[in-house]
Structure formats: C-alpha cells, structure tokens
Design a protein around this motif. Sequence first.
Motif, PDB file in Angstrom:
ATOM      1  N   PRO A 108       0.722  -1.172   0.073  1.00 21.36           N
ATOM      2  CA  PRO A 108       0.052   0.042   0.092  1.00 21.36           C
ATOM      3  C   PRO A 108       0.885   1.131   0.093  1.00 21.36           C
ATOM      4  N   CYS A 109       1.963   1.274   0.663  1.00 23.93           N
ATOM      5  CA  CYS A 109       2.899   2.227   0.736  1.00 23.93           C
ATOM      6  C   CYS A 109       3.479   2.734  -0.560  1.00 23.93           C
ATOM      7  N   VAL A 128       1.633   3.023  -3.371  1.00 19.06           N
ATOM      8  CA  VAL A 128       0.769   3.967  -4.020  1.00 19.06           C
ATOM      9  C   VAL A 128       1.269   5.249  -4.252  1.00 19.06           C
ATOM     10  N   PRO A 129       1.404   5.998  -3.097  1.00 18.61           N
ATOM     11  CA  PRO A 129       1.800   7.495  -3.237  1.00 18.61           C
ATOM     12  C   PRO A 129       3.302   7.584  -3.889  1.00 18.61           C
ATOM     13  N   VAL A 131       4.533   5.752  -6.440  1.00 24.60           N
ATOM     14  CA  VAL A 131       4.224   5.488  -7.768  1.00 24.60           C
ATOM     15  C   VAL A 131       3.645   6.736  -8.647  1.00 24.60           C
ATOM     16  N   ASN A 132       2.935   7.653  -7.673  1.00 27.01           N
ATOM     17  CA  ASN A 132       2.385   8.731  -8.252  1.00 27.01           C
ATOM     18  C   ASN A 132       3.292   9.677  -8.104  1.00 27.01           C
ATOM     19  N   ARG A 133       4.326   9.806  -7.405  1.00 25.69           N
ATOM     20  CA  ARG A 133       5.406  10.964  -7.078  1.00 25.69           C
ATOM     21  C   ARG A 133       6.588  10.756  -8.342  1.00 25.69           C
ATOM     22  N   PHE A 167       6.938   4.611 -10.764  1.00 21.23           N
ATOM     23  CA  PHE A 167       6.132   4.175 -11.969  1.00 21.23           C
ATOM     24  C   PHE A 167       6.545   3.082 -12.541  1.00 21.23           C
ATOM     25  N   TYR A 201       6.931  -0.287 -10.849  1.00 23.34           N
ATOM     26  CA  TYR A 201       5.483  -0.762 -10.373  1.00 23.34           C
ATOM     27  C   TYR A 201       5.163  -1.551 -11.710  1.00 23.34           C
ATOM     28  N   GLN A 202       5.248  -0.833 -13.014  1.00 20.91           N
ATOM     29  CA  GLN A 202       4.915  -1.331 -14.318  1.00 20.91           C
ATOM     30  C   GLN A 202       5.710  -2.447 -14.315  1.00 20.91           C
ATOM     31  N   ILE A 221       4.373  -5.493 -12.468  1.00 19.26           N
ATOM     32  CA  ILE A 221       2.897  -6.098 -12.736  1.00 19.26           C
ATOM     33  C   ILE A 221       2.723  -6.378 -14.166  1.00 19.26           C
ATOM     34  N   ARG A 267       0.167  -9.250 -16.074  1.00 22.29           N
ATOM     35  CA  ARG A 267      -0.810  -8.651 -16.858  1.00 22.29           C
ATOM     36  C   ARG A 267      -0.985  -9.559 -18.145  1.00 22.29           C
ATOM     37  N   ALA A 285      -8.687  -4.924 -16.809  1.00 20.04           N
ATOM     38  CA  ALA A 285      -8.930  -3.961 -15.809  1.00 20.04           C
ATOM     39  C   ALA A 285     -10.274  -4.568 -14.917  1.00 20.04           C
ATOM     40  N   LEU A 301      -7.939  -5.937  -6.466  1.00 23.23           N
ATOM     41  CA  LEU A 301      -7.022  -4.906  -6.036  1.00 23.23           C
ATOM     42  C   LEU A 301      -7.532  -4.044  -5.125  1.00 23.23           C
ATOM     43  N   MET A 305      -6.097  -4.141  -1.355  1.00 22.69           N
ATOM     44  CA  MET A 305      -5.375  -2.982  -0.950  1.00 22.69           C
ATOM     45  C   MET A 305      -6.283  -2.098  -0.133  1.00 22.69           C
ATOM     46  N   PRO A 318      -3.913   9.329  -2.982  1.00 25.98           N
ATOM     47  CA  PRO A 318      -2.931   7.828  -3.039  1.00 25.98           C
ATOM     48  C   PRO A 318      -2.382   7.707  -1.645  1.00 25.98           C
ATOM     49  N   VAL A 368      -3.952   5.819   1.388  1.00 24.30           N
ATOM     50  CA  VAL A 368      -3.850   4.036   1.122  1.00 24.30           C
ATOM     51  C   VAL A 368      -3.056   3.425   2.180  1.00 24.30           C
ATOM     52  N   PRO A 369      -1.969   3.783   2.442  1.00 25.51           N
ATOM     53  CA  PRO A 369      -1.148   3.114   3.454  1.00 25.51           C
ATOM     54  C   PRO A 369      -1.686   3.397   4.943  1.00 25.51           C
ATOM     55  N   LEU A 401      -3.449   4.444  -9.494  1.00 27.16           N
ATOM     56  CA  LEU A 401      -2.364   3.963  -9.848  1.00 27.16           C
ATOM     57  C   LEU A 401      -1.644   3.964 -11.298  1.00 27.16           C
ATOM     58  N   TRP A 444      -2.803   2.070 -13.507  1.00 26.41           N
ATOM     59  CA  TRP A 444      -2.475   0.705 -13.548  1.00 26.41           C
ATOM     60  C   TRP A 444      -2.116   0.233 -14.811  1.00 26.41           C
TER      61      TRP A 444
END
Lengths: 199, 199
Positions: free
Chosen positions: A110-111, A113-114, A116-118, A123, A126-127, A130, A134, A161, A168, A172, B110, B113-114, B173, B175
């Motif tokens: 969960p941590c 998530v932020p 990945v956005n920063r 990012f 993370y890709q 996963i 996928r 999706a 997810l 999550m 985001p 989430v944690p 995310l 995703w």
Amino acid sequence: MTSTADAPRSPGRPRSVRADEAIIEATLDLLAEGSTIEALSIEAIASRAGVGKATIYRRWPGKDALLLDALRRLKGILPQPAGHSVRDDLVLLVGAVGHNIDPRAAKIMPCLVPEVNRSPDHFQLYQNIIEPRRHMMREVLRRGIRIGELRADLDVEVTMALLTGPMLIQRMLRWHPELDDLILPERVVDAVLEGIRAR
Amino acid sequence: MTSTADAPRSPGRPRSVRADEAIIEATLDLLAEGSTIEALSIEAIASRAGVGKATIYRRWPGKDALLLDALRRLKGILPQPAGHSVRDDLVLLVGAVGHNIDPRAAKIMPCLVPEVNRSPDHFQLYQNIIEPRRHMMREVLRRGIRIGELRADLDVEVTMALLTGPMLIQRMLRWHPELDDLILPERVVDAVLEGIRAR
C-alpha cells in the motif's frame, strides 16, 4: 580476505546465494519497517545485510534493480494457468491479484501507491512488477478468443482492468468491508464472463 | 475581543463561514504538502488558517470529523443520476470514481492508502467518505433490477466492485498506462452490462 575460489565448497548453499538472500531480506525488512523507497539507501541495506556496498553493486546495477527483485520476491512466483478452462485460468490469476506470499507485503505494497504517483522511476518499477502478470492474463483471454469461448470483438485490455480492479481495491483498501476475499475471484470472473462469453 | 453579535452584519459572507473555509483549506494544504493524517495536528491547522484552536473545536468535535469534511470537499458534490437510463446513470457514477475536483487530491488521495491500512479510525474515515457514493450506485442497480433491466439474481455488491475497481486502479495507480481515462467509464459499464442485463 584470501580467495576461497580454489578451496573445496563447504556444504549447504554457496556463499554468494546466501549474500543475495540477505540483501533481498534486508531490503524488504527496511521497507516493511516504514522506510520509503526514496529514503532507502544502498548503505542502509548493506549495513542491515551485513555485507559491503560493493557486494551489492556486484549483483545489482543500482537501487531500482534491487528493488525490482525484492518486490518480485514479495509477490511470490507467478501462478501457472493450466490451460484447460478459460474460467479456471482466470479464477487462478484473479485470485493472485494483490495476493502476496510474504506477510511484509501488507505493510509494503500500500505504501507504494503514493510513491508510484510521485516519481516516473517508481511508476516504471511498479509497471515492471505487474506487467508479467498482466501478460499472463492477456494470454488467457487471447486463447479464449482463439478457441471461440470469448467474444471475438473483446477489448482485452479493458477486460483485464475489469478482472483485476475489484480484487486490487478489495485487497489493497478493503474497499467494501463485507466482500469476502475468498469467494470474490470466482464471483468476479463469473460476472465478467457472462459479459464476454461468445453466444 | 468585543462581541459583534448585535452589530449590523457587514456585507459578504458571514465571518463564521469564512473561518470554516479557512480551516478546511488549511487542512487540505497541509495534507497536499505531505503531512500524514497521523502527523496532522489541530494546532498546525489553526496556525495555518489564522484562527485559534478553540475556533476549530467549536465547529468540529475533533480531527477526524474535520478531516471527513475536508476530504469530502476534495471530492466535490455527489453526482446526481438522472434516473432515466440505467446505463447513463452508471456511466455518470463510474466516471466520478476516483475523480476529484480539487488538484490537491492527486497528492492527498494516494497517500491515504497506507493510512487506511494502518489504523481502524482511518479505515472508518475512508468508509465514511465512500459509502454515500457506493449507496448511490447501489440504488441505481436496485432500480435496474426493479424495472427488469438488470438480472433479478444480480449480486449488487460484487457488481459495484466490478464497476468501481477498474476506474479506481486506473486513476489511483495508472494501472495500465495505455487505458484512456476518458472512455474507460463507458467501456467498463458496457462490458459489465453485457453480463448483468436481463435477457
């Protein structure tokens, strides 16, 4: 330190494998204890693992490569669809979404998530984690189309999706407190299949 | 400070509304700048808003109640389904999933989430924010069942997860980097409807 390259191997796993594992474990421990990806340093990992920084850099080109291996370890090996029934394969893969074999994952994932956005780098990390999962789901859906079990005009990416999203958010975020994690994969797959199955 | 209760009101909004807004804005600013919910204090909010702590406590019983109002503000008002077409209503509600009117939301949401995973209080806060939205989607689905547009044996809660999950993982995310946020609501609703529409 003298070289032991020519000495007979001691029993058990080679020392280099033990070092790899200590480094991966140290990385996961530090993340589980609350370190952000950003704050995590090769120095701290080396110190926790009881190895020198050079030992890490001999194995991984940098922090992101090490993180990728560590986070993949956290998620366990990819489930292998049997390839007999599209439904069974999808239930297997959907059940693995957000499922981690390691208890530290509940603190770490969960941590992310932020983070990945920063950062574009995170990012991408993370890709990288996963995309193999996928890919596996995409192959099951494509096979379903090929053998005529699924609609030929299916939008594979949207379908992935649809299959992944509910699990997810539930794993999550516990998005809906009353949804049962254990039966959700079958429920999700059956509901989606009703929409995508060839008639 | 002398009381102004009996004095004629000055033009513009009453001072109490201005204070409310300053307090909400200060809360959102501090969260957007990286404060965790845990670290956020009434003291810091009061100082940022330029009011006394007592002014905050006169309006909200505590931090969680203030946070709930602030985070609801971030998400904007609930979309109102027109009630004509089940499909149109679902597209409207699915389009609102993970959509926030305030640019600070991209930094704040985001990061929740944690925290949702760490603390039962924050989990409850999160549920209080999303339940009114879930309720609205539930009502659209129930109406669809009542008027015979949706299957009578529909599992409403699983269907809501199916509709919500894909949008939420995409907006929270990114995703799947190639899925288009703008057309995703219609794609998701149409794919799910094919599975749940009465035949």
